[in-house]
Design an enzyme around this catalytic site. Structure first.
Site, short mmCIF file in Angstrom:
data_model
loop_
_atom_site.label_atom_id
_atom_site.label_comp_id
_atom_site.label_asym_id
_atom_site.label_seq_id
_atom_site.Cartn_x
_atom_site.Cartn_y
_atom_site.Cartn_z
N LYS A 95 0.76 -1.18 0.05
CA LYS A 95 0.15 0.52 0.00
C LYS A 95 1.11 1.31 0.24
O LYS A 95 2.78 1.30 -0.13
CB LYS A 95 -1.02 -0.01 1.24
N ARG A 131 -11.17 -0.15 14.94
CA ARG A 131 -10.96 0.52 13.64
C ARG A 131 -11.54 -0.17 12.57
O ARG A 131 -13.10 0.01 12.89
CB ARG A 131 -9.20 0.24 12.98
N TYR A 161 13.39 31.07 6.99
CA TYR A 161 13.01 32.08 7.62
C TYR A 161 12.69 32.71 8.75
O TYR A 161 13.05 30.71 9.82
CB TYR A 161 11.25 31.48 7.37
N MET A 212 8.96 25.15 2.11
CA MET A 212 8.08 24.57 1.01
C MET A 212 8.99 23.66 0.03
O MET A 212 8.71 21.85 -0.16
CB MET A 212 7.20 25.85 0.24
C1 LIG Z 1 -0.02 -2.20 6.98
C2 LIG Z 1 -0.87 -3.17 7.00
C3 LIG Z 1 0.13 -4.23 7.34
C4 LIG Z 1 1.79 -4.53 6.84
O1 LIG Z 1 1.63 -3.58 8.35
P1 LIG Z 1 3.98 -3.97 8.43
O2 LIG Z 1 3.97 -3.22 10.21
O3 LIG Z 1 4.20 -2.54 7.67
O4 LIG Z 1 4.26 -4.79 8.30
C5 LIG Z 1 -0.31 -5.25 7.72
N1 LIG Z 1 -1.42 -4.91 8.08
C6 LIG Z 1 -2.71 -4.36 7.47
C7 LIG Z 1 -4.52 -4.42 7.79
C8 LIG Z 1 -1.75 -3.46 7.24
O5 LIG Z 1 -2.69 -1.77 7.45
#
Ligand SMILES: *Cc1c(COP(=O)(O)O)cnc(C)c1O
Length: 387
Positions: free
Chosen positions: A33, A131, A265, A313
């Protein structure tokens, strides 16, 4: 070149093989991801395809990008998707995550029916992150209903851990217990159907054997970055993860300034001695956290130099007084190695009050990424020398 990310695909592959070796016989799914944690989705997926049993993405768009890019490995979408995207998920043979008994679940089943092939789904159980997920107390009924629905193809049941990185063993093991209790009434059926049970991300995969279950979902470790300093310290054996990403830029100019001069700045840095101030062509818009103002560091000429003044920036400053050879065009390493010195993503992130995960996942996709295989490159000339 303003800035560049060099991604070592060989290091990625070796990390994948190492993590897979630690967790075997559990399967290893690589989490890609957030543009593969900033490393580049497709290039990473192509490099790892042969070594993983699945890829986990967050969105249906990422799943579609993998398929368009020719990746045939199983894909699991971890995040929420909209009902109108179910069709796309089905078309790209991605498994979706289900955590409700509501309208979305019915839409998913209806789509499978209309297509004559059920959509692959993984049921998600919330055991303590609060969550996404079916409430563990009531999850069995929903999982049973997914499992028995001929219009759904239940391929997995999973949960996510809240505090494995911090080594909160009591909380982590309580989560496992809640998960096992939720699936206990169905466990024989799940096993008989080859439904994968999974819970561990990188930290738990490396440190909690009881959480490896049928599969782990490892992101950060795949990229050669430790989930936390605690995880690294607690590893019972030496696991040589190799950071795959190097982030470099170059000095636009070097200013020789007298003592007492203000830099940047807000006049937050005043030189205390005659100084050489290097100007970098990247700032917070290029992913360099503003929190590194007067707090970060970089490597120039193999030496560690401080980031001084406020990060702008698109620009920032380093004090290169201690690097007499620094000049326009000198390479500056924010993350990676330069000679004997190295900066790890977690180390730079900590100076900004954050974690390696955030630092790398926020590297803008516009930064050019160069894909290399360092060991293969350095091995090649040697092997061509006759012995
Ligand atoms: C991002 C994520 C992972 C991976 O986590 P890492 O700590 O990067 O290995 C695994 N499961 C879910 C549901 C995630 O959102």
């Amino acid at each position: 070149m303003i800035a560049e990310l060099a991604i070592d695909l060989g290091a990625l592959r070796r990390n994948a093989v190492r993590v897979a070796g630690v967790v075997a016989p559990s399967r290893y799914a690589a989490v890609v991801k957030a543009n593969a944690y900033g490393h580049g989705l497709l290039e990473v997926a192509r490099a790892l395809e042969a070594d993983v049993s699945a890829f986990c993405v967050y969105s249906v768009e990422e799943a579609a990008a993998l398929r368009t890019g020719g990746i045939a490995t199983p894909v699991l979408i971890l995040g929420p998707i909209e009902a109108r995207d179910l069709e796309l998920a089905h078309e790209c043979r991605a498994a979706i995550t289900l955590w409700s008994e509501g309208a979305f679940r019915r839409d998913a089943a209806r789509l499978g029916r209309s297509r004559g092939a059920p959509l692959a789904v993984h049921a998600k159980v919330d055991t303590g992150v609060t969550r996404l997920g079916l409430d563990a107390e009531y999850a069995s009924a929903a999982i049973a209903s997914y499992c028995c629905d001929p219009d759904l193809n239940l391929r997995g049941v999973y949960t996510h851990l809240a505090a494995a990185e911090e080594l909160e063993s009591a909380y982590t093991l309580a989560q496992l217990e809640r998960f096992e209790r939720a699936i206990a009434p169905l466990v024989n059926l799940l096993v008989a159907r080859g439904v994968l049970r999974h819970a561990a991300a990188s930290a738990a995969a490396l440190l909690f054997p009881s959480l490896r279950l049928d599969m782990v979902r490892a992101g950060i470790a795949t990229y050669g970055i430790w989930p936390s300093p605690e995880t690294r310290a607690a590893m019972p054996f030496d696991l040589a993860l190799e950071p795959a990403l190097a982030w470099t830029t170059q000095l636009v100019t070097v200013r020789a300034v007298e003592a007492g001069r203000s830099v940047g700045y807000g006049c937050s840095f005043i030189t205390e001695r005659p100084s050489a101030i290097g100007v970098l062509p990247i700032g917070y818009a290029e992913g360099l956290p503003r929190a590194l103002s007067n707090a970060g560091f970089a490597l120039v000429g193999g030496r560690r130099v401080p980031i001084v003044g406020r990060i702008c920036m698109n620009m920032s400053f380093v004090d290169v007084t201690g690097v007499p050879e620094a000049r326009t065009g000198s390479r500056v390493t924010l993350v990676g190695r330069d000679g004997a010195e190295a900066i790890d993503a977690n180390e730079l992130a900590a100076a900004a009050g954050t974690i390696g995960y955030e630092l790398i996942s926020r590297l803008p996709s516009e930064i050019p990424r160069r894909y290399v295989d360092e060991k293969a490159a350095s091995a090649a000339p040697r092997s061509s020398v006759p012995s």
